[in-house]
Design a protein around this motif. Structure first.
Motif, PDB file in Angstrom:
ATOM      1  N   PRO A 136      77.498  22.859  40.319  1.00  0.00           N
ATOM      2  CA  PRO A 136      78.807  22.276  40.968  1.00  0.00           C
ATOM      3  C   PRO A 136      79.258  20.720  40.378  1.00  0.00           C
ATOM      4  O   PRO A 136      79.719  20.207  41.421  1.00  0.00           O
ATOM      5  CB  PRO A 136      78.589  22.389  42.404  1.00  0.00           C
ATOM      6  N   ALA A 137      78.459  20.516  39.287  1.00  0.00           N
ATOM      7  CA  ALA A 137      78.917  19.060  38.984  1.00  0.00           C
ATOM      8  C   ALA A 137      80.241  18.915  38.819  1.00  0.00           C
ATOM      9  O   ALA A 137      80.997  19.763  38.376  1.00  0.00           O
ATOM     10  CB  ALA A 137      78.098  18.682  37.561  1.00  0.00           C
ATOM     11  N   GLY A 138      80.855  17.648  39.193  1.00  0.00           N
ATOM     12  CA  GLY A 138      82.270  17.521  38.973  1.00  0.00           C
ATOM     13  C   GLY A 138      82.441  16.576  37.627  1.00  0.00           C
ATOM     14  O   GLY A 138      81.481  16.093  37.179  1.00  0.00           O
ATOM     15  N   GLY A 139      83.639  15.923  37.570  1.00  0.00           N
ATOM     16  CA  GLY A 139      83.847  14.898  36.619  1.00  0.00           C
ATOM     17  C   GLY A 139      83.975  15.491  35.241  1.00  0.00           C
ATOM     18  O   GLY A 139      83.785  16.748  34.902  1.00  0.00           O
ATOM     19  N   SER A 140      84.172  14.665  34.291  1.00  0.00           N
ATOM     20  CA  SER A 140      84.208  15.022  32.715  1.00  0.00           C
ATOM     21  C   SER A 140      82.902  15.668  32.295  1.00  0.00           C
ATOM     22  O   SER A 140      83.155  16.336  31.164  1.00  0.00           O
ATOM     23  CB  SER A 140      84.896  13.781  32.066  1.00  0.00           C
TER      24      SER A 140
ATOM     25  N   GLN B 275      80.843  16.121  42.777  1.00  0.00           N
ATOM     26  CA  GLN B 275      80.735  17.590  42.938  1.00  0.00           C
ATOM     27  C   GLN B 275      81.992  18.232  43.087  1.00  0.00           C
ATOM     28  O   GLN B 275      82.942  17.870  43.644  1.00  0.00           O
ATOM     29  CB  GLN B 275      79.827  18.147  43.929  1.00  0.00           C
ATOM     30  N   ASP B 276      82.027  19.458  42.392  1.00  0.00           N
ATOM     31  CA  ASP B 276      83.421  20.396  42.474  1.00  0.00           C
ATOM     32  C   ASP B 276      83.024  21.814  42.603  1.00  0.00           C
ATOM     33  O   ASP B 276      82.862  22.387  41.608  1.00  0.00           O
ATOM     34  CB  ASP B 276      84.168  19.823  41.279  1.00  0.00           C
ATOM     35  N   GLU B 277      82.986  22.241  43.609  1.00  0.00           N
ATOM     36  CA  GLU B 277      82.583  23.610  44.129  1.00  0.00           C
ATOM     37  C   GLU B 277      83.316  24.626  43.294  1.00  0.00           C
ATOM     38  O   GLU B 277      82.898  25.606  43.123  1.00  0.00           O
ATOM     39  CB  GLU B 277      82.458  23.750  45.370  1.00  0.00           C
ATOM     40  N   SER B 278      84.584  24.180  43.135  1.00  0.00           N
ATOM     41  CA  SER B 278      85.727  25.229  42.590  1.00  0.00           C
ATOM     42  C   SER B 278      85.326  25.636  41.053  1.00  0.00           C
ATOM     43  O   SER B 278      85.490  26.895  40.764  1.00  0.00           O
ATOM     44  CB  SER B 278      87.093  24.859  42.425  1.00  0.00           C
TER      45      SER B 278
ATOM     46  N   GLN C 206      76.965   7.259  42.012  1.00  0.00           N
ATOM     47  CA  GLN C 206      78.043   6.438  41.564  1.00  0.00           C
ATOM     48  C   GLN C 206      78.891   7.525  40.676  1.00  0.00           C
ATOM     49  O   GLN C 206      78.365   8.440  40.244  1.00  0.00           O
ATOM     50  CB  GLN C 206      77.731   5.190  40.970  1.00  0.00           C
ATOM     51  N   THR C 207      79.956   7.115  40.176  1.00  0.00           N
ATOM     52  CA  THR C 207      80.762   7.852  39.358  1.00  0.00           C
ATOM     53  C   THR C 207      80.744   7.621  37.817  1.00  0.00           C
ATOM     54  O   THR C 207      81.298   7.980  36.959  1.00  0.00           O
ATOM     55  CB  THR C 207      82.188   7.727  39.793  1.00  0.00           C
TER      56      THR C 207
END
Length: 419
Positions: free
Chosen positions: A12-16, A48-51, A79-80
């Motif tokens: 579920p990692a988000g970001g680029s 995190q991006d569960e989608s 941090q981002t």
């Protein structure tokens, strides 16, 4: 044919960081290649991006092993940013930055290298694997590939989503000469021992070609249909930036120009809205306040990837602000490809002779303004505003389809099969 993909970032990692190989994995089987993913079991993802979990094909094997990361021990919070520098660190913060920079080379995931090599050596000896692929940053993933190459003589592709010693924040790290030499040594050893190297832009290829003669540019891209229904545009003259806006990416020239326009043009002030979607650093916020733009700025925190596209399609103008750093010519931010599919005019503040500028030029998708070109920036914004007022602010982009993730995966599959 089977490929083993070693990546730190995975849903579920988000970001680029997760997008590139998630999309390759999504399409590889359609080109006769079966992907196996090796990733961390207990990651510390800033976003995190569960989608995104729903985009992972159900029939692929995902291997997971635990990782020990020293970040909590060192007092590092989630941090981002890809880097770990703060604009005004405390005395303790400076010490921690020094420790991180000089004792965790190439990065804080270095402690995953030995256990991963042990686990994967056993896996490869007992399972069919034709090619190993490592993707960085974090560049410690490449050192796993290097050790597997030395130990098992596997076919190995190193994929650089970002450069190593040329990455935008490298010159700001408090590195000793010994640490800098060690980074360069590791980087060159990875490049020389890779059977093939993937990079995302021509500038990076030029930098690396003296170390390897089998380098391929495979850009990032988008993963949506080109035939989309048009969205209802924002009523206001919206300029929208999507993604992290850190201190290195603080476009002070833009804030200054907007302040000058607003102070002299009440109609523009009433019509204008600047949307910043994603994390915005305190330094950027200070600059926005300094130039008295607060009343015209809307800040929206991180939103899931599928919702980002709605903001893109509705915006009058899409803003790209590259880091004003020595390596800026080679930076191709992943959001450019999402912007292309939105089919809205792009306003980029970036080197006019860089890789990003070339993409925008060849797709006829917007305007690139150099970092110090105040006149050009003001002229462009006012021209876009004039077109907005008469309902004629549009873009007729061309050749965008080659950046679709499926087309890019086909390029990748040819490189893999040629090994």
């Amino acid at each position: 044919m089977k490929v083993l993909i070693i990546t730190y970032y995975w849903p579920p990692a988000g970001g680029s960081g997760v997008q590139r190989w998630l999309k390759f994995v999504k399409y590889l089987q359609g080109f006769g290649i079966e992907p196996i993913v090796y990733t961390v079991d207990n990651p510390s993802y800033a976003l995190q991006d569960e989608s995104l979990i729903d985009e992972v094909p159900n029939n692929i094997e995902v291997l997971r092993q635990p990782i020990w990361e020293p970040n909590n021990l060192l007092g590092k919070k989630k941090q981002t940013s890809a880097g770990f520098l703060s604009a005004n660190p405390s005395f303790t913060g400076k010490i921690l930055q020094y420790v991180r920079a000089n004792y965790f080379i190439p990065d804080a995931r270095k402690f995953w290298i030995k256990p991963s090599v042990k686990f994967l050596s056993n896996y490869i000896e007992n399972n069919k694997v034709d090619v190993v692929i490592t993707t960085g940053p974090p560049h410690s993933m490449h050192l796993i590939g290097l050790e597997l190459k030395k130990k098992l003589n596997v076919k190995w592709i190193s994929d650089f989503r970002d450069p190593w010693t040329e990455i935008d924040y490298f010159h700001q790290l408090p590195l000793t000469k010994k640490a800098i030499a060690k980074h360069h040594k590791h980087e060159q050893e990875v490049l020389r021992n890779s059977d093939a190297v993937l990079v995302v832009g021509k500038t990076m290829k030029d930098k690396y070609k003296s170390f390897n003669n089998n380098i391929h540019v495979v850009t990032n891209g988008f993963d949506r249909s080109l035939n989309q229904e048009k969205s209802i545009l924002d009523k206001k003259f919206s300029i929208t930036h999507i993604g992290l806006m850190n201190d290195d990416r603080n476009p002070k020239i833009l804030w200054k120009v907007l302040n000058e326009i607003i102070s002299k043009n009440k109609e523009f002030k009433d019509d204008f809205i600047l949307k910043l979607i994603g994390k915005v650093s305190s330094g950027c916020m200070d600059s926005i306040k300094e130039f008295q733009l607060n009343s015209n700025v809307e800040i929206i925190d991180y939103v899931p990837h599928e919702k980002v596209q709605e903001y893109q399609k509705k915006s009058q103008v899409l803003l790209l602000a590259l880091n004003d750093v020595p390596s800026a010519k080679g930076i191709i931010t992943g959001k450019i490809f999402e912007y292309l599919i939105a089919k809205r005019p792009i306003l980029a503040i970036a080197p006019i002779d860089g890789d990003l500028s070339e993409i925008i030029s060849e797709t006829n998708s917007g305007k690139v303004i150099d970092f110090d070109d105040e006149i050009g920036l003001k002229t462009t914004i006012l021209e876009m505003y004039k077109q907005y007022k008469v309902g004629d602010l549009n873009v007729n982009s061309i050749g965008v389809e080659k950046f679709h993730r499926k087309a890019l995966t086909e390029e990748l599959s040819k490189i893999v099969k040629n090994l």
